[in-house]
Design a protein around this motif. Structure first.
Motif: not given
Length: 319
Positions: A59-69, A182-187, A192-204
């Motif tokens: 997102p161009n306007t993320p929710k946080a510096d370390a963003n949920p994914v 894939a979850v492991e890779y994101l963590q 580098a991805l500016a994400i929070d490794p402790n705030r990951i959701a799965l969907g499909g």
């Protein structure tokens, strides 16, 4: 999760490319076909590795510096589909996983849509993220799943699989292995991805929903929330050992969804409750197994809202 040498090598590729987007628009930028791991498949009788990739929508306007994914996994009965594939049946058209990611990014979430191994490749499981004791063989060899899989094989000009074949079974397991990695890779690449490794959701959707639930509740991947559009745990036992609180989930089902899925959900809800999992359910009235993100949903609370809004509200509460 333990970082592998493969993930370390792939991380260097990502870090060098993450600043360059393949797509850049008002609300988000996207990096497409980013390799996250490899998986074993069978080509002409020989076992070989193939790259597995993901689309990363920032997102161009993320929710946080370390963003949920959010990680989205496509459906297709483990034989077909892709991150940007649409299913259109009897006038009902699905939303692609890439488009779901764009909608999540518009409200501030980082989202990735993953590739995974399909049955036509005859994937070879590697016991990544699970042991054989965690599998439920009778579910992996369920006749209804096998029959629908064969129907799709025949539609694609392929020979049906004998019921004793391991190919579909192995495909269900391999898909879970791939999402787990894939979850492991994101963590591993959270900084580098500016994400929070402790705030990951799965969907499909469908097979992708089953895979998300398998990884969250069978493999106990460290995720915070799970979303299933026409899918739930299948082929893995719900593993509540060592977990004081398993993540909450939402399950959405079409009013005229596939009978085996409806029956499986009815029989599994008590298992989720016994494991202490909070499950929200909703109907997509007027639709069968295929429905778009804008379809209206109805919940037990008699609340009416578009599917995408229900999913976003769930994420806002759970992440």
């Amino acid at each position: 999760m333990k970082k592998t040498l493969c993930n370390m090598a792939l991380a260097s590729v990502l870090i060098s490319n993450v600043a360059t987007a393949d797509i850049a628009v008002e609300h988000y930028r996207a990096q497409l076909d980013v390799p996250y791991t490899t998986g074993l498949v069978t080509i002409d009788g020989e076992i070989t590795e193939r790259d597995l990739v993901m689309d990363i929508i920032q997102p161009n306007t993320p929710k946080a510096d370390a963003n949920p994914v959010v990680v989205m996994t496509f459906g297709g009965n483990f034989i077909r589909g892709g991150r940007d594939d649409i299913y259109s049946v009897a006038g009902a058209q699905t939303t692609t996983m890439r488009d779901y990611c764009k909608q999540f990014a518009k409200v501030g979430y980082t989202c990735v849509a993953i590739d995974y191994r399909l049955s036509r490749e005859e994937p070879v499981p590697s016991n990544i993220g699970y042991t054989d004791e965690m599998l439920v063989e009778k579910d992996l060899r369920m006749k209804a799943l096998h029959d629908r899989h064969n129907m799709l094989r025949v539609n694609k000009g392929l020979e049906p699989l004998p019921h004793e074949s391991d190919i579909l079974r192995n495909s269900v397991i391999a898909a879970a292995e791939d999402l787990y990695q894939a979850v492991e890779y994101l963590q591993d690449n959270a900084e580098a991805l500016a994400i929070d490794p402790n705030r990951i959701a799965l969907g499909g959707f469908s097979a992708g929903a089953m895979t998300s639930f398998n990884v969250a509740y069978g493999m106990n991947a460290p995720v915070k929330a799970v979303m299933g559009n026409s899918g739930m745990v299948h082929g893995f036992a719900i593993n509540s050992q060592g977990n004081s609180s398993l993540p909450p989930a939402i399950i959405n089902m079409g009013q005229y969804d596939l009978d085996p899925l409806m029956e499986a959900l009815q029989h599994s809800l008590s298992k989720y409750s016994d494991a202490g999992i909070s499950i929200n359910t909703a109907w997509v009235p007027g639709f069968g197994h295929f429905y778009p993100s804008g379809a209206i949903t109805l919940s037990d609370e008699v609340k009416r809202e578009p599917l995408i809004e229900r999913m976003i509200n769930f994420l806002d509460t759970s992440l």
